[in-house]
Design a protein around this motif. Sequence first.
Motif, PDB file in Angstrom:
ATOM      1  N   PRO A 402       0.756  -1.101  -0.082  1.00 27.19           N
ATOM      2  CA  PRO A 402      -0.132  -0.169  -0.102  1.00 27.19           C
ATOM      3  C   PRO A 402       0.753   1.258  -0.028  1.00 27.19           C
ATOM      4  O   PRO A 402       1.998   1.228   0.313  1.00 27.19           O
ATOM      5  CB  PRO A 402      -0.864  -0.067   1.420  1.00 27.19           C
ATOM      6  N   GLU A 500      -7.856  -8.489  -0.197  1.00 29.84           N
ATOM      7  CA  GLU A 500      -6.836  -7.319  -0.474  1.00 29.84           C
ATOM      8  C   GLU A 500      -7.638  -6.096  -0.537  1.00 29.84           C
ATOM      9  O   GLU A 500      -6.996  -5.105  -0.246  1.00 29.84           O
ATOM     10  CB  GLU A 500      -6.174  -7.603  -1.815  1.00 29.84           C
ATOM     11  N   LEU A 504      -6.670  -2.723   1.919  1.00 32.46           N
ATOM     12  CA  LEU A 504      -6.043  -1.584   1.472  1.00 32.46           C
ATOM     13  C   LEU A 504      -6.976  -0.567   1.287  1.00 32.46           C
ATOM     14  O   LEU A 504      -6.523   0.838   1.707  1.00 32.46           O
ATOM     15  CB  LEU A 504      -5.798  -1.808  -0.239  1.00 32.46           C
ATOM     16  N   TRP A 507      -6.268   0.793   4.870  1.00 29.37           N
ATOM     17  CA  TRP A 507      -5.046   1.427   4.994  1.00 29.37           C
ATOM     18  C   TRP A 507      -5.091   2.817   4.613  1.00 29.37           C
ATOM     19  O   TRP A 507      -4.487   3.719   5.026  1.00 29.37           O
ATOM     20  CB  TRP A 507      -3.975   0.654   4.277  1.00 29.37           C
ATOM     21  N   ASP A 508      -5.906   2.735   3.300  1.00 29.01           N
ATOM     22  CA  ASP A 508      -6.049   4.253   2.762  1.00 29.01           C
ATOM     23  C   ASP A 508      -6.636   5.216   3.754  1.00 29.01           C
ATOM     24  O   ASP A 508      -6.552   6.317   3.873  1.00 29.01           O
ATOM     25  CB  ASP A 508      -6.782   3.894   1.418  1.00 29.01           C
ATOM     26  N   HIS A 524      -0.371   1.643  -6.429  1.00 26.77           N
ATOM     27  CA  HIS A 524      -1.832   1.312  -7.077  1.00 26.77           C
ATOM     28  C   HIS A 524      -1.910   1.406  -8.520  1.00 26.77           C
ATOM     29  O   HIS A 524      -2.555   0.843  -9.352  1.00 26.77           O
ATOM     30  CB  HIS A 524      -2.940   1.688  -6.317  1.00 26.77           C
TER      31      HIS A 524
END
Length: 779
Positions: A402, A500, A504, A507-508, A524
């Motif tokens: 990430p 996934e 992600l 995390w973003d 990404h």
Amino acid sequence: MSSVGDSLLDEMIAHFHYPPERIVEHAGKLSIFCRYFIDVNLSLSAYQMNRYRAFIERLEAEKQTSVVKQRVKRKDLHSQLQEHPFFSTVSLLPDVSQQYTETQDTHLLYVLLAHLCSARGFNDYASCLQFYNAFLKVDSSECCRFDELKAQGISIQFALDSTLSEVRHELLGVAFKNGNKRLDKAARYFQPPQQRRVDLATLRKNSIIDTANRHTLAEDRVDGADIALVQTTNQAGEEIGCFTQVTPHLERTQSQRKRAYKAQQSTISNALRKHELALPFSFPSATVGELRTALEYISQSFVSGELEDVDAKLASILLRLMLKILTLSDVDAFYLQNVSARSSSRKRADAHDMKVLRYDFDRARKHIFAQLILPATLIDTSLPDADYLYEESRKSLKLTLPRPIGSLLNIVLRNKSNSTERNDAALSQVLPVDEKDYRRFINHALNETGLKKRGVTRRALETIFFQFAREQTPETFLNFLKNQSTVQSHYINVTNKELETTLLTAWDNFVGNVGIRVAEKDTHENKSNSRFSDFADNERQGSVRSIKDDALTLLYEQLINTLSQQIDDRAIVDAFNNVALYCYMRIATNVALRPVLKPFPAHHHFDKRKGLLSVRDKRVHHKDERRLIVLNDALCQLLCATSRLCDELSARLAIKRPPALVMLLSVDETGTFRWEHLSKTRVDAQIKTLIYDEVSSQAFRHVAANAFLNASLNDFSQTALNGFMNHSRSGAGLLSNYSLFDIHHITAQQRKRMQLDGEQITANDACVLDLINRLGSVL
């Protein structure tokens, strides 16, 4: 006695742990027992004695109208032995009106039982079992004879005048004199229960500590010790128990460790409870604001997204920090692999227990594509026999690195002029800053920013992401990152793409809350142009004991076809059992019923108007622990129809109404009908009559867990999933004393998050309801 609202009756039923409908039947026996119990129990207060005497008067009135049943055998009480041990024992006592036994001998049994109950209470199955073996099992050669008791001087008057210890002593004498081992065992129960001393060596060898899987639920550090709450499961995914693990930093003697543990026990318990409740200002991790303060001190350029101003040494420190925040693991354990290098050796990197960091350079834009390969086998699980009916699980997890970690890795790797230094090597060999220098730098930053004075440690910074995402991201997904397992790891099975994407997104969201600006050209972007092609998005990770949707559909189809044929053939009992099986499967696959001995409760635990069901679940903290089940309208309709069919069938066969909402009906060789609970053994056997392959009823709970997770991913709540599965930690359950939720709120939230029935399931329900009506008309 027949009045339901009689407070004395209710009090005595609860006191004796007696089935409410059977107390009139034993009016004569209980009257005699209560008289002797008052005489031998010297600890009764005046109020208690008066209540017993009032109860005796009621029993005497009822004794005139009660019908004495024929003497029952122990096998006839199979379903009552453990749940109502005192009732079972009284049922086996001979009645004083029976002519085949002497009255004096019979009264002596009542006196001995009164002594036993004064010491052990009325709900001790072990003591009642030994009493039966010693005095009531008349077909056994070791059953104590009354002439043996009289030879020792044990008469009714002696038993009434003697203390509990004197009776115990004389019974032991009779057992020793006649070599009666069963009487010796029974006599040892004529004393109050003693607190057992636990042998720690034996406990560690034979208890919950030595099991297949250990799941660390919470961790804390105090002066001189690491504290962890560990939950254990076996290979079938069944929960065994919990224990607290204390790892001291310094060498201590055993007595020193015991004293330290006892002194810290209450503190540890409160700390773990606060960890689960996530109370404000009690976080074991830093806040996003505190992390931003530390990052701004380390590199303002990194926070603002101007990575061209970050040198290789600083990027190495930040890369270590961000990787630790993402995975909570030792960064030096990562193995680097350049997928474009001709000399790249994948033999070592493909090991399933290794953490691999794969990358591919985009030389045109000086960009990097990076990917984490993490171990995905977190639990030791035995594979089912018919494994083709169950979901598969890949042993490794693919996760796109990430942002902005990919940009930091790009800076570090491009600083190495020799390409061989950054391929097929440990990450520690590439980073210019080792672990010791990293720790020294972070501790210095905490001191300079004043965060250390506020209690923020390096560990608090590294655990911030998991604290931030613990409620909105599935716990099982986060466990893949830190390579730890929990009980829910036994149930969840999802595609690599779903896992996934969820991680992600979390995390973003975390990076955005911290305030780190991310450049548009990052990990990404255009990842399809890279050479990461050996993983497919539809590959799955998680439990290998989750049944496939196609297999479940096939099982439903086979069940309905068999049921229809049985109704046509007038096979009433077989057809009814398949109706009960369908009802069980539909509810278990929707609300995650555990495959316990008695999955369905009595009728008064079901509220069809509100769609609530209270079932007996795992007994962890209390022997009568119950679980709240939320049903939708379709399940309520199906459960009511099946329960009515049970009542109609019992009336048709002139047998007793089943004690639970839904039960199976069995017929023995003599043609006697008997109700049986839908235990795991019975359900598995019933399924085997439909298909040749073995399908465990445990798989239905897996289906419900995955369905609830998939239906609520867009608005996920870990607390809701824990409540749905009835998982609790440190006493902080969804409806515990510390909970802020009420039943109405939980009911509304769970119904909102439960997966809607598909067209095929709706059609199946309509078909089965029609078959239930047909079966009812046949009756």
